[in-house]
Scaffold this active site. Structure first.
Site, PDB file in Angstrom:
ATOM      1  NE  ARG A  11      -3.307  -2.497   2.736  1.00  0.00           N
ATOM      2  CZ  ARG A  11      -4.224  -3.140   2.017  1.00  0.00           C
ATOM      3  NH1 ARG A  11      -4.736  -2.576   0.953  1.00  0.00           N
ATOM      4  NH2 ARG A  11      -4.638  -4.346   2.360  1.00  0.00           N
ATOM      5  CG  ASP A  74      10.041  -9.589   4.120  1.00  0.00           C
ATOM      6  OD1 ASP A  74       9.578  -8.541   4.602  1.00  0.00           O
ATOM      7  OD2 ASP A  74      10.487 -10.507   4.827  1.00  0.00           O
ATOM      8  CE1 TYR A 159      16.820  -0.935  12.893  1.00  0.00           C
ATOM      9  CE2 TYR A 159      15.497  -1.866  11.122  1.00  0.00           C
ATOM     10  CZ  TYR A 159      15.830  -1.798  12.461  1.00  0.00           C
ATOM     11  OH  TYR A 159      15.170  -2.586  13.379  1.00  0.00           O
ATOM     12  CE  LYS A 180      16.403   3.946   0.648  1.00  0.00           C
ATOM     13  NZ  LYS A 180      15.223   4.142   1.461  1.00  0.00           N
TER      14      LYS A 180
END
EC number: 3.6.1.66
Length: 202
Positions: A11, A74, A159, A180
């Site tokens: 989402r 994941d 993190y 990134k």
């Protein structure tokens, strides 16, 4: 069979934008939607013990529920001296899911007496593609780096403020979104899916 709609198990609008851009750059015609397009589908419990297992659980559940090819990922932070922890528990390391600051503070406290040369860590991501017929593929990506002693930067999430990528003087949270994405574990895994999508979906 030429399918044009792909569903991504998230989402998170940022993730959808990132994968959409990667597919677009590769010249793939598939329309990408997030799980918001199917609000009736419940979230899948991440009961796997690896990033790949969790990604596959989510991708298969979505593919079955929608009859469409589904992508899921994941990811987490793996710290060398902690044998790869927090790993799959990254988002709930402090006990509460998604409390970024508490997770980060706990991890820094646990590593407070670890010397700089032993603070190696990496972000890992497994991206899975599952088809309604059960066909599956998993691609993994890593972003190697070292852990700072205190957070720096306001970009990103999780993190990002404490991982400094190899060859960088800034943390992930100090990089621009484009910088990134170019080196990120998720970017690498998503880009690795391009030939898989091409192979399985045409």
């Amino acid at each position: 069979m030429h399918m044009t709609r792909l569903i991504l198990a998230t989402r998170n609008a940022g993730k959808i934008t990132e994968l959409r851009a990667i597919l677009g750059e590769a010249g793939l015609p598939h329309e990408l939607v997030g799980t918001d397009a199917y609000p009736e589908i419940p979230d899948v419990k991440e009961t796997g013990v690896t990033f790949a297992e969790n990604a596959l659980l989510k991708a298969h559940a979505l593919a079955r529920a929608t009859g469409l090819p589904a992508v899921a990922d994941d990811s987490g932070l793996c710290v060398d001296v902690m044998n790869g922890a927090p790993g799959i528990f990254s988002a709930r390391w402090s006990g509460r899911h998604g409390d970024d600051r508490a997770n980060l503070d706990l991890l820094l406290a646990q590593l407070s007496d670890i010397a700089d040369e032993h603070r190696g860590a990496y972000f890992a991501c497994a991206a899975a593609l599952a088809l309604p017929d059960g066909t599956e593929r998993v691609v993994e990506g890593k972003l190697m780096g070292v852990l700072r002693r205190s957070p720096s930067g306001t970009g990103g999430f999780g993190y990002d403020p404490i991982l400094q990528p190899e060859g960088e003087t800034r943390t992930c949270a100090e990089l621009t979104a484009a910088e990134k994405n170019a080196i990120s574990h998720r970017g690498k895994a998503f880009r690795g899916l391009v030939p898989v999508v091409r192979e399985l979906l045409g």
